[in-house]
Design an enzyme around this catalytic site. Structure first.
Site, PDB file in Angstrom:
ATOM      1  N   ASP A  21      40.724  73.096  68.974  1.00  0.00           N
ATOM      2  CA  ASP A  21      40.936  73.778  70.253  1.00  0.00           C
ATOM      3  C   ASP A  21      42.254  74.542  70.250  1.00  0.00           C
ATOM      4  OD1 ASP A  21      40.218  74.571  72.774  1.00  0.00           O
ATOM      5  OD2 ASP A  21      40.981  72.774  73.779  1.00  0.00           O
ATOM      6  N   ASN A  69      29.728  75.907  75.588  1.00  0.00           N
ATOM      7  CA  ASN A  69      30.445  77.143  75.291  1.00  0.00           C
ATOM      8  C   ASN A  69      29.611  78.407  75.560  1.00  0.00           C
ATOM      9  OD1 ASN A  69      32.355  75.658  72.569  1.00  0.00           O
ATOM     10  ND2 ASN A  69      33.044  76.144  74.645  1.00  0.00           N
TER      11      ASN A  69
END
Ligand code: IPE
Ligand code: IPE
Ligand code: MG
Length: 257
Positions: A21, A69
């Site tokens: 991330d 996502n």
């Protein structure tokens, strides 16, 4: 052999799982558009795979794209899909050279045919490699994994292959995406957030968790070593007491002395 200051082999994770991330923030810090962060993130993948091979880590599972996502702006989703396809095609020879066995988990039918084909080709071409197993979680969600396992079990019960009483944790586990691999020993999330974000929900039950502020594109071998050093300090008790674990360790030390 006398006790040395070297940590025992068991202190290294066998299976490492990472939430990569911070790509977007890496780009923003440099006043660049988000895609630059994703491109740099691919370089970090290459770096970390090699570092894991060097350290004898057997399995590396990377969260590349979550089932959530898809909620991102269409242009970013499209860019990520293109990047997957390009990287996969470009990296295949390096994977072969480094004896990396690549494998994908997640709902791949949502991907374009070209990407599905590239995934299949990469898995087939590298199936017999032995240096490391690289698992890419793409369109993966821990809840999806649990639901698809439940659906399989329900089907088997309906067909009379199994009774409801025969559904045990082991039976459940066998129908999950990582059924043939040991559970992750160490979990790393880069980019400051301290959450699981629907990654491996079932498999992380006893995994040691490690969070770092480092943004994924900056993550390197030294960061990996820091995480592994922290892991080596943890006592994994699996529900037992610390004393019980120490006793077993003492016996094992005695055996190898
Ligand atoms: C992780 O980086 C990559 C993917 C989720 C594909 P992000 O894109 O989430 O980066 P941040 O969290 O916005 O910085
Ligand atoms: C988790 O990161 C998914 C991947 C790294 C692929 P996100 O950036 O999507 O997670 P949230 O939305 O911050 O929880
Ligand atoms: Mg993020």
């Amino acid at each position: 052999m006398a006790a040395t200051s070297n940590p025992p082999a068991a202190a290294m994770p066998r299976h490492l799982a990472i939430i990569m991330d911070g790509n977007g923030r890496w780009a923003r810090q440099r006043f660049l558009p988000r895609p630059f962060g994703h491109r740099e993130g691919v370089k970090a993948v290459r770096r970390v795979v090699n570092a894991c091979v060097d350290r004898g880590i057997e399995i590396l599972t990377l969260f590349a794209f979550s089932s959530e996502n898809w909620r991102r702006p269409a242009w970013e989703v499209n860019l990520l899909m293109k990047l997957f396809l390009i990287s996969l095609r470009r990296e295949i020879s390096a994977l072969q050279q480094n004896k990396v066995r690549i494998r994908f988990i997640g709902e791949r039918s949502a991907f374009a045919d070209s990407l599905q084909a590239a995934i299949h080709a990469a898995e087939t071409a590298t199936a017999n490699n032995t240096a490391i197993t690289l698992v890419i979680a793409a369109n993966y969600g821990g809840r999806w994994d649990i639901v698809q396992a439940a659906r399989q079990l329900a089907r088997e019960v309906q067909q009379g292959l199994l009774t409801p009483e025969q559904i045990t944790a082991e039976q459940f586990d066998r129908r999950l995406s990582l059924h043939d691999l040991p559970e992750p020993d160490l979990f790393i999330r880069t980019g400051s957030e301290q959450r699981i974000s629907n990654f491996l929900l079932w498999q992380l039950a006893y995994t040691e968790l490690y969070f770092t502020d480092r943004l994924w594109p900056d993550f390197d071998a030294a960061d990996l070593d820091r995480a592994c050093a922290a892991f080596a300090q943890r006592q994994r008790r699996f529900g037992q007491t610390g004393e019980q674990v120490e006793q077993v360790e003492q016996v094992e030390r005695g055996r190898s002395a």
